[in-house]
Design a protein around this motif. Sequence first.
Motif, PDB file in Angstrom:
ATOM      1  N   THR A   1      24.083  28.548   6.000  1.00 19.76           N
ATOM      2  CA  THR A   1      23.713  29.916   6.352  1.00 19.76           C
ATOM      3  C   THR A   1      23.768  30.124   7.865  1.00 19.76           C
ATOM      4  N   LYS A   2      23.941  29.032   8.612  1.00 23.54           N
ATOM      5  CA  LYS A   2      24.033  29.080  10.070  1.00 23.54           C
ATOM      6  C   LYS A   2      25.503  29.033  10.489  1.00 23.54           C
ATOM      7  N   PRO A   3      25.806  29.250  11.775  1.00 26.06           N
ATOM      8  CA  PRO A   3      27.199  29.187  12.221  1.00 26.06           C
ATOM      9  C   PRO A   3      27.859  27.866  11.843  1.00 26.06           C
ATOM     10  N   LEU A   4      29.100  27.956  11.366  1.00 32.79           N
ATOM     11  CA  LEU A   4      29.836  26.792  10.889  1.00 32.79           C
ATOM     12  C   LEU A   4      30.535  26.088  12.052  1.00 32.79           C
ATOM     13  N   PRO A   5      30.942  24.834  11.859  1.00 33.45           N
ATOM     14  CA  PRO A   5      31.407  24.030  13.003  1.00 33.45           C
ATOM     15  C   PRO A   5      32.811  24.334  13.497  1.00 33.45           C
ATOM     16  N   ASP A   6      33.599  25.146  12.780  1.00 32.21           N
ATOM     17  CA  ASP A   6      34.976  25.351  13.204  1.00 32.21           C
ATOM     18  C   ASP A   6      35.481  26.682  12.648  1.00 32.21           C
ATOM     19  N   LEU A   7      36.768  26.947  12.881  1.00 30.63           N
ATOM     20  CA  LEU A   7      37.458  28.109  12.328  1.00 30.63           C
ATOM     21  C   LEU A   7      38.367  27.608  11.208  1.00 30.63           C
ATOM     22  N   TYR A   8      38.425  28.348  10.085  1.00 32.35           N
ATOM     23  CA  TYR A   8      39.077  27.825   8.886  1.00 32.35           C
ATOM     24  C   TYR A   8      40.122  28.797   8.338  1.00 32.35           C
ATOM     25  N   ASP A   9      41.089  28.205   7.621  1.00 31.08           N
ATOM     26  CA  ASP A   9      42.089  28.991   6.906  1.00 31.08           C
ATOM     27  C   ASP A   9      41.589  29.419   5.527  1.00 31.08           C
ATOM     28  N   ALA A  10      40.694  28.629   4.952  1.00 27.77           N
ATOM     29  CA  ALA A  10      40.104  28.969   3.655  1.00 27.77           C
ATOM     30  C   ALA A  10      38.736  28.313   3.547  1.00 27.77           C
ATOM     31  N   ILE A  11      37.877  28.938   2.765  1.00 28.67           N
ATOM     32  CA  ILE A  11      36.548  28.394   2.480  1.00 28.67           C
ATOM     33  C   ILE A  11      36.315  28.505   0.984  1.00 28.67           C
ATOM     34  N   ILE A  12      35.762  27.450   0.396  1.00 26.98           N
ATOM     35  CA  ILE A  12      35.386  27.452  -1.013  1.00 26.98           C
ATOM     36  C   ILE A  12      33.886  27.237  -1.117  1.00 26.98           C
ATOM     37  N   THR A  13      33.270  27.847  -2.139  1.00 30.95           N
ATOM     38  CA  THR A  13      31.823  27.673  -2.269  1.00 30.95           C
ATOM     39  C   THR A  13      31.315  28.100  -3.638  1.00 30.95           C
ATOM     40  N   ASN A  14      30.315  27.383  -4.082  1.00 34.01           N
ATOM     41  CA  ASN A  14      29.469  27.771  -5.210  1.00 34.01           C
ATOM     42  C   ASN A  14      28.043  27.780  -4.651  1.00 34.01           C
ATOM     43  N   PRO A  15      27.605  28.899  -4.072  1.00 33.77           N
ATOM     44  CA  PRO A  15      26.349  28.894  -3.301  1.00 33.77           C
ATOM     45  C   PRO A  15      25.127  28.631  -4.180  1.00 33.77           C
ATOM     46  N   PRO A  16      24.143  27.933  -3.641  1.00 34.98           N
ATOM     47  CA  PRO A  16      22.883  27.770  -4.371  1.00 34.98           C
ATOM     48  C   PRO A  16      22.121  29.081  -4.418  1.00 34.98           C
ATOM     49  N   PHE A  17      21.362  29.285  -5.482  1.00 33.53           N
ATOM     50  CA  PHE A  17      20.502  30.471  -5.513  1.00 33.53           C
ATOM     51  C   PHE A  17      19.078  30.130  -5.937  1.00 33.53           C
ATOM     52  N   HIS A  18      18.743  28.833  -5.942  1.00 31.84           N
ATOM     53  CA  HIS A  18      17.360  28.373  -6.058  1.00 31.84           C
ATOM     54  C   HIS A  18      17.123  27.380  -4.918  1.00 31.84           C
TER      55      HIS A  18
END
Length: 352
Positions: free
Chosen positions: A256-273
Amino acid sequence: MKDPVSDTLFLPLIEELIDLPEQGQILFLRARLSDALMDLPREKFVCDQSFKPAHDILERAGFALNDGDGETYPLTLVLPPRQREEYRALLARAVLSTQAGGIVMAAVSNNEGAKTVENDLKALAGHVSSLSKNKCRVFWARLDDRRDADLIADWSQFDAPRTIENGRFASRPGLFAWDHLDAGSKLLVDNMPTNLKGKVADLGAGFGYLCDEVLTKNPAITHVDVIEAEKRALDMARQNLAAHGDRVSFHWADATKPLPDLYDAIITNPPFHITDRSDRHDVGKAFITSAAKALNSGGQLWLVANRHLPYEETLKVAFKSVNAIAENGYFKVFRAVGPKGKTKTYAELDDQ
């Protein structure tokens, strides 16, 4: 900072049923900051917390953080997690970390099975005392020769890493979908492209399933940053993704904080608990915002989420194009392209 379970944990100290030890420190397992903890002397505590956001809050508040292994303490405090094998192993660790004649004290919300966990501590220590407040229960045992050494030894192994999926992955109790491949993540895998390239991030990577799939199916990906807030999960990801060598880097970090680099794509299944069963829409929304800020101008986000979670509007605010690529009765897969407010870099213009 309101935390009913953590505040309840300190009731026996506040009501002077238990004294702060004059000699030695207090070990606090799965520590979380709370109003009650802030009222106590920071130098008395050694805090252990594997979840990065909670770890960082304690560190900023001036508490010492390490795992406490190899030492014993006159008082050990525990905030047991929800998963049974994981919390039983943690209770056993608490007992082993406590000096003879010392006290192990734990607190659990009533709707998270407080009485069951209390009985488990009683099984290890032979006896407990307890108090109730804030719809929570705090219980403690003074350790003597009534300890069940055989049960302590058995339970100490309950959260040890083990293989799943016919040996494909290593996992351990307490991680998200720890003993199977999550159905939402599988839907995402089944619908992701095979032409991703460049640098990619996996937010909330767990034990590494999504990352393994995306690297295997996308040979043009040069590197993946695995970003995971739970250190116990990150340790498993390191093991599971070792075959990919230097195509992978591992970050114990809050996505949820700034990420370490710049990316061409990001994948995620975010937690919700997080610590209980209540939905945390804000976490997934913050993942989306972090991703949009860390993608290049033509970058794409691939996200899967439970159908009922209100992420679509956040996606549309953050990205120029948002499409539901796949869905079933439980999950939706989204592809979001082109974070808003980004301009093309010279390198991207040269590629056109």
